[in-house]
Scaffold this motif. Structure first.
Motif, PDB file in Angstrom:
ATOM      1  N   LYS A  78     -41.436 -62.088 -53.078  1.00 17.29           N
ATOM      2  CA  LYS A  78     -40.834 -61.570 -54.315  1.00 17.29           C
ATOM      3  C   LYS A  78     -40.223 -60.193 -54.098  1.00 17.29           C
ATOM      4  O   LYS A  78     -39.119 -59.899 -54.555  1.00 17.29           O
ATOM      5  CB  LYS A  78     -41.894 -61.493 -55.417  1.00 17.29           C
ATOM      6  CG  LYS A  78     -42.132 -62.822 -56.125  1.00 17.29           C
ATOM      7  CD  LYS A  78     -43.187 -62.658 -57.196  1.00 17.29           C
ATOM      8  CE  LYS A  78     -43.535 -64.005 -57.831  1.00 17.29           C
ATOM      9  NZ  LYS A  78     -44.597 -63.865 -58.854  1.00 17.29           N
ATOM     10  N   ILE A  79     -40.980 -59.358 -53.389  1.00 19.21           N
ATOM     11  CA  ILE A  79     -40.482 -57.995 -53.133  1.00 19.21           C
ATOM     12  C   ILE A  79     -39.283 -58.023 -52.197  1.00 19.21           C
ATOM     13  O   ILE A  79     -38.306 -57.296 -52.378  1.00 19.21           O
ATOM     14  CB  ILE A  79     -41.613 -57.112 -52.559  1.00 19.21           C
ATOM     15  CG1 ILE A  79     -42.680 -56.873 -53.637  1.00 19.21           C
ATOM     16  CG2 ILE A  79     -41.083 -55.774 -52.072  1.00 19.21           C
ATOM     17  CD1 ILE A  79     -44.018 -56.432 -53.103  1.00 19.21           C
ATOM     18  N   LYS A  80     -39.350 -58.902 -51.184  1.00 15.40           N
ATOM     19  CA  LYS A  80     -38.240 -59.000 -50.227  1.00 15.40           C
ATOM     20  C   LYS A  80     -36.972 -59.553 -50.866  1.00 15.40           C
ATOM     21  O   LYS A  80     -35.857 -59.229 -50.441  1.00 15.40           O
ATOM     22  CB  LYS A  80     -38.649 -59.892 -49.050  1.00 15.40           C
ATOM     23  CG  LYS A  80     -39.563 -59.185 -48.063  1.00 15.40           C
ATOM     24  CD  LYS A  80     -39.978 -60.130 -46.958  1.00 15.40           C
ATOM     25  CE  LYS A  80     -40.926 -59.457 -45.986  1.00 15.40           C
ATOM     26  NZ  LYS A  80     -41.382 -60.380 -44.938  1.00 15.40           N
ATOM     27  N   SER A  81     -37.142 -60.390 -51.878  1.00 20.08           N
ATOM     28  CA  SER A  81     -35.982 -60.992 -52.548  1.00 20.08           C
ATOM     29  C   SER A  81     -35.146 -59.963 -53.317  1.00 20.08           C
ATOM     30  O   SER A  81     -33.962 -60.165 -53.560  1.00 20.08           O
ATOM     31  CB  SER A  81     -36.446 -62.097 -53.500  1.00 20.08           C
ATOM     32  OG  SER A  81     -37.267 -61.547 -54.522  1.00 20.08           O
ATOM     33  N   GLN A  82     -35.785 -58.859 -53.693  1.00 20.47           N
ATOM     34  CA  GLN A  82     -35.042 -57.801 -54.400  1.00 20.47           C
ATOM     35  C   GLN A  82     -34.033 -57.155 -53.457  1.00 20.47           C
ATOM     36  O   GLN A  82     -34.340 -56.896 -52.296  1.00 20.47           O
ATOM     37  CB  GLN A  82     -36.016 -56.740 -54.925  1.00 20.47           C
ATOM     38  CG  GLN A  82     -36.916 -57.250 -56.038  1.00 20.47           C
ATOM     39  CD  GLN A  82     -37.946 -56.214 -56.450  1.00 20.47           C
ATOM     40  OE1 GLN A  82     -37.882 -55.066 -56.041  1.00 20.47           O
ATOM     41  NE2 GLN A  82     -38.895 -56.633 -57.280  1.00 20.47           N
ATOM     42  N   LYS A  83     -32.855 -56.878 -54.002  1.00 20.01           N
ATOM     43  CA  LYS A  83     -31.785 -56.313 -53.170  1.00 20.01           C
ATOM     44  C   LYS A  83     -32.044 -54.841 -52.862  1.00 20.01           C
ATOM     45  O   LYS A  83     -31.982 -54.404 -51.730  1.00 20.01           O
ATOM     46  CB  LYS A  83     -30.437 -56.473 -53.875  1.00 20.01           C
ATOM     47  CG  LYS A  83     -29.946 -57.911 -53.871  1.00 20.01           C
ATOM     48  CD  LYS A  83     -28.595 -58.029 -54.529  1.00 20.01           C
ATOM     49  CE  LYS A  83     -28.103 -59.487 -54.496  1.00 20.01           C
ATOM     50  NZ  LYS A  83     -26.795 -59.628 -55.162  1.00 20.01           N
ATOM     51  N   LYS A  84     -32.293 -54.088 -53.923  1.00 18.60           N
ATOM     52  CA  LYS A  84     -32.556 -52.662 -53.746  1.00 18.60           C
ATOM     53  C   LYS A  84     -34.025 -52.388 -54.047  1.00 18.60           C
ATOM     54  O   LYS A  84     -34.511 -52.685 -55.138  1.00 18.60           O
ATOM     55  CB  LYS A  84     -31.675 -51.837 -54.674  1.00 18.60           C
ATOM     56  CG  LYS A  84     -30.221 -51.809 -54.237  1.00 18.60           C
ATOM     57  CD  LYS A  84     -29.412 -50.905 -55.134  1.00 18.60           C
ATOM     58  CE  LYS A  84     -27.951 -50.854 -54.689  1.00 18.60           C
ATOM     59  NZ  LYS A  84     -27.147 -49.990 -55.565  1.00 18.60           N
ATOM     60  N   ASN A  89     -41.803 -49.776 -54.424  1.00 17.87           N
ATOM     61  CA  ASN A  89     -41.755 -51.146 -53.897  1.00 17.87           C
ATOM     62  C   ASN A  89     -41.908 -51.181 -52.376  1.00 17.87           C
ATOM     63  O   ASN A  89     -42.534 -52.077 -51.814  1.00 17.87           O
ATOM     64  CB  ASN A  89     -40.442 -51.820 -54.300  1.00 17.87           C
ATOM     65  CG  ASN A  89     -40.419 -52.165 -55.781  1.00 17.87           C
ATOM     66  OD1 ASN A  89     -41.463 -52.364 -56.395  1.00 17.87           O
ATOM     67  ND2 ASN A  89     -39.236 -52.205 -56.371  1.00 17.87           N
ATOM     68  N   LYS A  90     -41.312 -50.182 -51.730  1.00 16.04           N
ATOM     69  CA  LYS A  90     -41.420 -50.102 -50.262  1.00 16.04           C
ATOM     70  C   LYS A  90     -42.867 -49.901 -49.828  1.00 16.04           C
ATOM     71  O   LYS A  90     -43.349 -50.535 -48.884  1.00 16.04           O
ATOM     72  CB  LYS A  90     -40.563 -48.956 -49.732  1.00 16.04           C
ATOM     73  CG  LYS A  90     -39.082 -49.294 -49.665  1.00 16.04           C
ATOM     74  CD  LYS A  90     -38.278 -48.114 -49.202  1.00 16.04           C
ATOM     75  CE  LYS A  90     -36.781 -48.431 -49.190  1.00 16.04           C
ATOM     76  NZ  LYS A  90     -35.975 -47.261 -48.818  1.00 16.04           N
ATOM     77  N   LEU A  91     -43.547 -49.012 -50.548  1.00 12.53           N
ATOM     78  CA  LEU A  91     -44.967 -48.780 -50.241  1.00 12.53           C
ATOM     79  C   LEU A  91     -45.796 -50.044 -50.473  1.00 12.53           C
ATOM     80  O   LEU A  91     -46.682 -50.387 -49.686  1.00 12.53           O
ATOM     81  CB  LEU A  91     -45.515 -47.641 -51.105  1.00 12.53           C
ATOM     82  CG  LEU A  91     -45.063 -46.227 -50.750  1.00 12.53           C
ATOM     83  CD1 LEU A  91     -45.495 -45.266 -51.833  1.00 12.53           C
ATOM     84  CD2 LEU A  91     -45.660 -45.782 -49.419  1.00 12.53           C
ATOM     85  N   GLN A  92     -45.479 -50.717 -51.571  1.00 12.64           N
ATOM     86  CA  GLN A  92     -46.185 -51.964 -51.899  1.00 12.64           C
ATOM     87  C   GLN A  92     -45.963 -53.019 -50.815  1.00 12.64           C
ATOM     88  O   GLN A  92     -46.887 -53.730 -50.410  1.00 12.64           O
ATOM     89  CB  GLN A  92     -45.682 -52.482 -53.252  1.00 12.64           C
ATOM     90  CG  GLN A  92     -46.675 -53.394 -53.961  1.00 12.64           C
ATOM     91  CD  GLN A  92     -46.209 -53.750 -55.361  1.00 12.64           C
ATOM     92  OE1 GLN A  92     -45.167 -53.299 -55.809  1.00 12.64           O
ATOM     93  NE2 GLN A  92     -46.988 -54.560 -56.042  1.00 12.64           N
TER      94      GLN A  92
END
Length: 289
Positions: A78-84, A89-92
């Motif tokens: 889910k996190i990887k699917s986000q474009k930006k 989110n990076k920490l997560q």
């Protein structure tokens, strides 16, 4: 006239009241008002403040923690699917990936520890097959004369190396002593009338000398020549000792001469200095001779 004047006053009052009412309405809509809750006794009154905007802790649903590997993978995707990705989110993403790796490693460790269950008859068969296998013949280690381990049937350790003769063989004094001991042994055997043993020993010595000559070694078995070499060695030692003594004497003599010269030069400089001082003082009239 009086009635006409009263009507506008009433209108003004109504307008003002409406304004105040709207103002109060707006204020109370923003504020959280206390509500009276009746208990068992009407005298005891509890007051609770209710805020419509704020939700209670019970109503707020906390985000569920992913426990299984599948859940972690879903969250990561889910996190990887986000474009930006934001910083949060990076920490997560980083924490999720580390957790996933740890989980996978843990499962692998658990799998490795768990031993496969084998049926008893099958286990007995395995044991029997292991016992039936003949053990290989392990060769014992072989050592050469020097005590070094040999890895093959042929010992190539000493190939290309010359066997150095003992130091005793080079020393003429020791060789002479050995010859004298041999002669004494032979004499003793002759006295005991063991001619066969004497012959055997002489033959061995002769063969030994022949083999040494064939190998290119010098055979030193002549006592007269050995005595001459010993004399020469003694003379050389005496000469070298004399040379050393003369060298030491020369060094000491040169040392004394240098010291003497140095002391003379120092005394000379002192005298010259004194004479200069006296001359200058005479010129200035300080000293009268």
């Amino acid at each position: 006239m009086t009635q006409q004047k009263k009507i506008p006053k009433i209108k003004k009052i109504k307008e003002e009241l409406n304004k105040e009412f709207t103002f109060l309405k707006n204020v109370f809509s923003v504020m959280s008002l206390p509500l009276q809750m009746k208990g068992e006794n009407e005298d005891n009154m509890d007051i609770e403040i209710v805020n419509d905007n704020e939700k209670s802790n019970e109503d707020v649903e906390m985000p569920k923690r992913a426990r299984s590997i599948a859940e972690l993978e879903e969250k990561l995707e889910k996190i990887k699917s986000q474009k930006k990705l934001s910083f949060k989110n990076k920490l997560q993403k980083k924490s999720l990936s580390s957790k996933l790796n740890k989980k996978i490693k843990k499962t692998e460790r658990v799998k490795a520890k768990v031993k496969p269950v084998v049926d008893k008859p099958f286990a007995d068969m395995l044991k029997a097959s292991v016992e039936e296998k003949p053990k290989p013949n392990i060769a014992k280690p072989v050592f050469n004369n020097e005590g070094k381990l040999v890895f093959s049937k042929f010992d190539f350790a000493n190939v290309g190396k010359r066997e150095r003769p003992n130091k005793a063989e080079k020393d003429p004094k020791k060789i002479l002593e050995n010859l004298k001991q041999q002669e004494e042994r032979l004499k003793q055997l002759e006295e005991k009338e063991d001619s066969s043993k004497v012959k055997e020993i002489k033959e061995k010595i002769a063969w030994k000398n022949v083999l040494q000559k064939a190998e290119g070694q010098k055979v030193k078995d002549d006592p007269i020549l050995l005595k001459k070499t010993i004399k020469k060695m003694d003379q050389k030692k005496k000469q070298s000792k004399k040379q050393w003594d003369t060298r030491v004497q020369n060094v000491e003599q040169k040392k004394t001469e240098r010291q003497k010269k140095r002391s003379e030069n120092i005394a000379k400089k002192k005298k010259e200095k004194k004479s200069k001082i006296i001359k200058t003082s005479i010129k200035r009239g300080r000293v009268v001779i």
